[in-house]
Design a protein around this motif. Structure first.
Motif, PDB file in Angstrom:
ATOM      1  N   ARG A 168       0.627  -6.510   6.047  1.00  0.00           N
ATOM      2  CA  ARG A 168       1.186  -5.177   5.856  1.00  0.00           C
ATOM      3  C   ARG A 168       2.645  -5.105   6.293  1.00  0.00           C
TER       4      ARG A 168
ATOM      5  N   VAL B 266       7.301  -1.102   3.983  1.00  0.00           N
ATOM      6  CA  VAL B 266       7.478  -0.700   2.577  1.00  0.00           C
ATOM      7  C   VAL B 266       6.667  -1.594   1.649  1.00  0.00           C
ATOM      8  N   ASN B 267       6.837  -2.901   1.807  1.00  0.00           N
ATOM      9  CA  ASN B 267       6.141  -3.860   0.953  1.00  0.00           C
ATOM     10  C   ASN B 267       5.045  -4.596   1.714  1.00  0.00           C
ATOM     11  N   ASP B 268       4.018  -4.994   0.980  1.00  0.00           N
ATOM     12  CA  ASP B 268       2.945  -5.819   1.528  1.00  0.00           C
ATOM     13  C   ASP B 268       2.980  -7.186   0.863  1.00  0.00           C
TER      14      ASP B 268
ATOM     15  N   THR C 292       4.534  -3.196  -3.312  1.00  0.00           N
ATOM     16  CA  THR C 292       4.648  -2.059  -2.408  1.00  0.00           C
ATOM     17  C   THR C 292       3.314  -1.746  -1.751  1.00  0.00           C
ATOM     18  N   HIS C 293       3.392  -1.126  -0.589  1.00  0.00           N
ATOM     19  CA  HIS C 293       2.171  -0.712   0.110  1.00  0.00           C
ATOM     20  C   HIS C 293       1.373   0.276  -0.740  1.00  0.00           C
ATOM     21  N   GLU C 294       2.087   1.147  -1.461  1.00  0.00           N
ATOM     22  CA  GLU C 294       1.412   2.120  -2.325  1.00  0.00           C
ATOM     23  C   GLU C 294       0.620   1.424  -3.427  1.00  0.00           C
ATOM     24  N   SER C 295       1.165   0.329  -3.954  1.00  0.00           N
ATOM     25  CA  SER C 295       0.462  -0.407  -5.000  1.00  0.00           C
ATOM     26  C   SER C 295      -0.822  -1.032  -4.473  1.00  0.00           C
TER      27      SER C 295
ATOM     28  N   GLU D  84      -2.630   0.089  -2.036  1.00  0.00           N
ATOM     29  CA  GLU D  84      -3.589   1.177  -1.846  1.00  0.00           C
ATOM     30  C   GLU D  84      -4.139   1.659  -3.189  1.00  0.00           C
ATOM     31  N   MET D  85      -3.263   1.806  -4.181  1.00  0.00           N
ATOM     32  CA  MET D  85      -3.686   2.298  -5.483  1.00  0.00           C
ATOM     33  C   MET D  85      -4.681   1.356  -6.143  1.00  0.00           C
TER      34      MET D  85
END
Length: 295
Positions: free
Chosen positions: A170, A173-175, A192-195, A197-198
């Motif tokens: 983690r 911003v990016n993973d 990205t971290h959001e990606s 999670e999505m």
């Protein structure tokens, strides 16, 4: 005043859906079926209205997405015969045809209902057969559905590699996502971290790595590749070399069976001494890898 009314009918086709995204599958299954029928890539490509190169690209994509060989390559050049399907590919075709058959039965029943015909749900024997089919081999059937969904992905990336997430580091911003291909090769992607999670990525989750052929750099010596800063370095053997006026299309088969396509300049082919059968290493950055949820 009278109007000619067209008879109301029912039609449809089979596709797969993941969430709100509609997935196909018929074209690639049709190619596999044509290979089974003709015994050659050339014959299958003609049968489905596809170019020879397009057929091989589709086969490489299917083998990579399946995580195992579906088509066994024949020797003897472009016109050579003897190309065969593995038992896994044959079962995949039967799975898809079963779905088509059941979908057809549904449309027939719906058409009868619209016509005011038989509204019965089916005979006891028919229902018993359907229940038996539903209970038998369910895990294998579900695996086939997941694979068919991967086949239907539409993307401009030549390289589509199916694997399993082995770890996630983690970041703010990016993973950094690490994944393993079925052959044991490892790929690292920075997203990205959001990606993450999505896509609901976690250790053990199935995932597809997408890499453009133009993002891959080829190195003839694995020792030289180790000195580069790019995280991903996959060594294999040159299997296909299509040369052009400016660029060359190079396919490298990895020890585990996956195939990577790279577009490099003709000057690079000459400088590296690339020929079919020679070892080569595909190098690409973690930031060049896109991830897609599989199955």
């Amino acid at each position: 005043m009278t109007h000619d009314a067209a008879e109301l009918g029912v039609g449809g086709s089979v596709w797969f859906q993941a969430g709100a995204r509609q997935l196909g599958g018929a074209a690639r299954i049709g190619l596999l079926d044509a290979i089974r029928a003709t015994g050659s890539i050339t014959g299958a490509a003609k049968a489905v209205g596809m170019s020879y190169k397009g057929a091989w690209d589709a086969i490489d994509a299917m083998n990579n997405l399946a995580g195992e060989a579906l088509v066994l390559r024949a020797t003897g050049g472009k016109g050579g015969g003897g190309t065969t399907l593995t038992p896994r590919a044959l079962r995949l075709i039967e799975t898809y045809r079963t779905i088509e058959h059941e979908h057809g039965r549904f449309l027939e029943r719906a058409a009868r209902l619209l016509a005011g015909g038989d509204r019965a749900e089916g005979t006891t024997a028919e229902n018993a057969d359907e229940n038996a089919d539903e209970n038998a081999g369910q895990s294998g059937f579900e695996r086939d559905l997941a694979m068919l969904g991967r086949f239907a992905m539409r993307t401009s990336a030549r390289n589509q590699l199916f694997g399993t997430v082995t770890g996630i580091v983690r970041g703010a911003v990016n993973d950094e996502v690490s994944m393993a291909l079925p052959g044991g090769e490892a790929i690292v992607a920075t997203v990205t971290h959001e990606s993450v999670e999505m896509l609901a990525l976690g250790e053990g989750a199935p995932v597809v790595a997408l890499v453009k052929a133009t993002s891959i750099v080829l190195v003839a010596d694995a020792a030289d590749a180790a000195r580069l800063s790019a995280r991903n370095r996959l060594s294999g053997t040159v299997e296909v070399l299509r040369r052009g006026a400016v660029n060359a299309d190079v396919s490298i088969v990895l020890p585990g069976g996956a195939v990577l396509a790279a577009i490099v300049t003709e000057a690079s082919v000459e400088a590296l001494g690339l020929v079919i059968g020679k070892p080569a290493t595909a190098v690409f950055k973690a930031s060049s890898v896109l991830l897609g949820a599989a199955g």
